[in-house]
Structures are given as C-alpha cells and as structure tokens.
Design an enzyme around this catalytic site. Sequence first.
Site, PDB file in Angstrom:
ATOM      1  N   LEU A  10       5.662  29.299   2.676  1.00  0.00           N
ATOM      2  CA  LEU A  10       4.660  28.293   2.320  1.00  0.00           C
ATOM      3  C   LEU A  10       3.374  28.954   1.832  1.00  0.00           C
ATOM      4  O   LEU A  10       3.016  30.037   2.311  1.00  0.00           O
ATOM      5  CB  LEU A  10       4.344  27.410   3.529  1.00  0.00           C
ATOM      6  CG  LEU A  10       5.528  26.803   4.285  1.00  0.00           C
ATOM      7  CD1 LEU A  10       5.033  25.851   5.366  1.00  0.00           C
ATOM      8  CD2 LEU A  10       6.470  26.086   3.341  1.00  0.00           C
TER       9      LEU A  10
ATOM     10  N   LYS B  73       7.194  27.032  12.174  1.00  0.00           N
ATOM     11  CA  LYS B  73       8.376  27.321  11.338  1.00  0.00           C
ATOM     12  C   LYS B  73       9.446  27.913  12.235  1.00  0.00           C
ATOM     13  O   LYS B  73       9.263  28.991  12.788  1.00  0.00           O
ATOM     14  CB  LYS B  73       7.964  28.288  10.214  1.00  0.00           C
ATOM     15  CG  LYS B  73       9.024  28.479   9.172  1.00  0.00           C
ATOM     16  CD  LYS B  73       8.458  29.098   7.896  1.00  0.00           C
ATOM     17  CE  LYS B  73       8.317  30.598   7.988  1.00  0.00           C
ATOM     18  NZ  LYS B  73       7.902  31.173   6.680  1.00  0.00           N
TER      19      LYS B  73
ATOM     20  N   ASP C 218      -1.124  32.569   2.030  1.00  0.00           N
ATOM     21  CA  ASP C 218      -1.189  33.314   0.768  1.00  0.00           C
ATOM     22  C   ASP C 218       0.175  33.713   0.228  1.00  0.00           C
ATOM     23  O   ASP C 218       1.172  33.752   0.935  1.00  0.00           O
ATOM     24  CB  ASP C 218      -2.007  34.593   0.967  1.00  0.00           C
ATOM     25  CG  ASP C 218      -1.237  35.631   1.793  1.00  0.00           C
ATOM     26  OD1 ASP C 218      -0.730  35.274   2.872  1.00  0.00           O
ATOM     27  OD2 ASP C 218      -1.133  36.786   1.341  1.00  0.00           O
TER      28      ASP C 218
ATOM     29  N   ASP D 154       5.890  31.921  12.742  1.00  0.00           N
ATOM     30  CA  ASP D 154       7.187  32.208  12.124  1.00  0.00           C
ATOM     31  C   ASP D 154       8.074  32.898  13.165  1.00  0.00           C
ATOM     32  O   ASP D 154       8.746  32.246  13.957  1.00  0.00           O
ATOM     33  CB  ASP D 154       6.944  33.074  10.884  1.00  0.00           C
ATOM     34  CG  ASP D 154       8.205  33.365  10.084  1.00  0.00           C
ATOM     35  OD1 ASP D 154       9.229  32.701  10.324  1.00  0.00           O
ATOM     36  OD2 ASP D 154       8.166  34.258   9.220  1.00  0.00           O
TER      37      ASP D 154
HETATM   38  P1  5GP Z   1       4.947  35.707  12.794  1.00  0.00           P
HETATM   39  O1  5GP Z   1       4.384  36.878  13.498  1.00  0.00           O
HETATM   40  O2  5GP Z   1       5.017  34.459  13.657  1.00  0.00           O
HETATM   41  O3  5GP Z   1       6.269  36.011  12.149  1.00  0.00           O
HETATM   42  O4  5GP Z   1       4.037  35.373  11.573  1.00  0.00           O
HETATM   43  C1  5GP Z   1       2.763  34.987  11.734  1.00  0.00           C
HETATM   44  C2  5GP Z   1       1.955  35.161  10.476  1.00  0.00           C
HETATM   45  O5  5GP Z   1       2.753  35.472   9.321  1.00  0.00           O
HETATM   46  C3  5GP Z   1       1.292  33.850  10.140  1.00  0.00           C
HETATM   47  O6  5GP Z   1       0.111  33.681  10.853  1.00  0.00           O
HETATM   48  C4  5GP Z   1       1.076  33.999   8.660  1.00  0.00           C
HETATM   49  O7  5GP Z   1      -0.110  34.732   8.430  1.00  0.00           O
HETATM   50  C5  5GP Z   1       2.286  34.779   8.191  1.00  0.00           C
HETATM   51  N1  5GP Z   1       3.315  33.845   7.715  1.00  0.00           N
HETATM   52  C6  5GP Z   1       4.406  33.396   8.374  1.00  0.00           C
HETATM   53  N2  5GP Z   1       5.113  32.525   7.634  1.00  0.00           N
HETATM   54  C7  5GP Z   1       4.440  32.404   6.463  1.00  0.00           C
HETATM   55  C8  5GP Z   1       4.644  31.615   5.287  1.00  0.00           C
HETATM   56  O8  5GP Z   1       5.585  30.815   5.136  1.00  0.00           O
HETATM   57  N3  5GP Z   1       3.720  31.769   4.292  1.00  0.00           N
HETATM   58  C9  5GP Z   1       2.652  32.616   4.396  1.00  0.00           C
HETATM   59  N4  5GP Z   1       1.822  32.688   3.351  1.00  0.00           N
HETATM   60  N5  5GP Z   1       2.423  33.358   5.491  1.00  0.00           N
HETATM   61  C10 5GP Z   1       3.305  33.243   6.523  1.00  0.00           C
END
Ligand code: 5GP
Length: 180
Positions: free
Chosen positions: A157, A135, A163, A107
């Site tokens: 998602l 994403k 989750d 994300d």
């Molecule tokens: P980031 O550090 O890239 O923002 O997020 C990484 C983590 O956030 C992912 O591995 C996941 O565990 C959680 N995450 C990010 N987007 C989503 C989403 O759309 N749904 C869910 N359930 N978890 C997300």
Amino acid sequence: MSIVNFLSGGGTALFTEEAIRERVKTLAARIDADFAGRVPVFIGVLTGSFIFIADLCRAVKIPCEIDFMRVESYGAGTVSSGKPLITQPTKLDLKGKPVIVVDEIVDTGLTLKAIIEELSASGASEIKVCALVDKRAKRRTEVNVDYTGFVVEDGFLVGYGLDAAERKRNLPDIWLLEEI
Ligand code: 5GP
Ligand code: MG
C-alpha cells in the site's frame, strides 16, 4: 481487491481520504474514552506514521504528549528485511505514563515487537498499539493491535504516509500498488 494502476492515472483508492478521516475520528473517540482523566504519550513510528499521528492527535480531545521513534526495516524495497533496527529511541521519560504506539501499518509485526520490547524497559505504565492498517498475511510474530483502522489481507500500500521508495507518502488516499 483489484490491482489499481494509479501511476498511469487510473484506478481507485483502496481507502479514500474521507474513509480514513471517519476511521481516525472513531479511533480517537475510543482513545478519548479509554484514556479519560489520563495523559497518554503517543509515540509515532517514523517515517510512515507522520500523517496518521498528526490527524489522530488532533482528533483526540484528551491532553497527550507526542514523540517519535525511528525504526528501519524496509530500506528502499517492498519486502521486509526481517531485522528492524531502532535507530532513534524516544527522548521522553515514560516512567509511570501510558503509551500508545502509533504505526500506519503492521505487516510482519517485527517492527512493533522491537518497539514494544524497547519500551517495556522504559517504566511505562501501559503500552497500547494503534495501527491504521492491520495487514494479516505475512505476520511473523504475535502483536496485539488495540486500535485498528482497517484490515487487509496482503498487498503493498502507498499514500497517507506509506511510501514507495520514499515517494507517494503525500497522497491523501491509500492505494494498492501491487497485489502480492
Ligand atoms: P513490519 O515490521 O510489521 O513487517 O512492517 C512495519 C513497517 O513496514 C510499517 O510500519 C511500514 O513502514 C512498512 N510497511 C509494511 N507494509 C507496508 C506496505 O504495504 N506499504 C508500505 N509503504 N510500507 C509498508
Ligand atoms: Mg512504519
């Protein structure tokens, strides 16, 4: 993308079990080709990647090692806290070994950045990233995803490891819970 209301029983999955299975097979074939003759270490990012890595490691044909790291960023909410904390590092000796970090979704990219920083001091010969979903809309740091399953723009998602406040991880398909 339409808002799906699977909680009340309607709607359709964004990525079905069958579509995911096909993508996992393709990613595994690419990893087999890229790592032929070598033994990569798959490092799954807990908790969300547990189903993806289980399917991916059974779809590859090359020998591999498997471990997990735990990184906390979301808590119980749907918005990243922005400060991922590595709360469980890998116990494996990565010296001289190629590593493939396996995450179910990228994300902001902050989680992967923290993991890559941590692993870059491990002596791993190479660090690649495999993410089932890339994403794009809220990326805050540049992360190179070497193996991507699906690309989405935005939205929260759930399912296939993802989750909603710890529930819905066990849904076989991936659903769009909320359009942001
Ligand atoms: P980031 O550090 O890239 O923002 O997020 C990484 C983590 O956030 C992912 O591995 C996941 O565990 C959680 N995450 C990010 N987007 C989503 C989403 O759309 N749904 C869910 N359930 N978890 C997300
Ligand atoms: Mg995750």
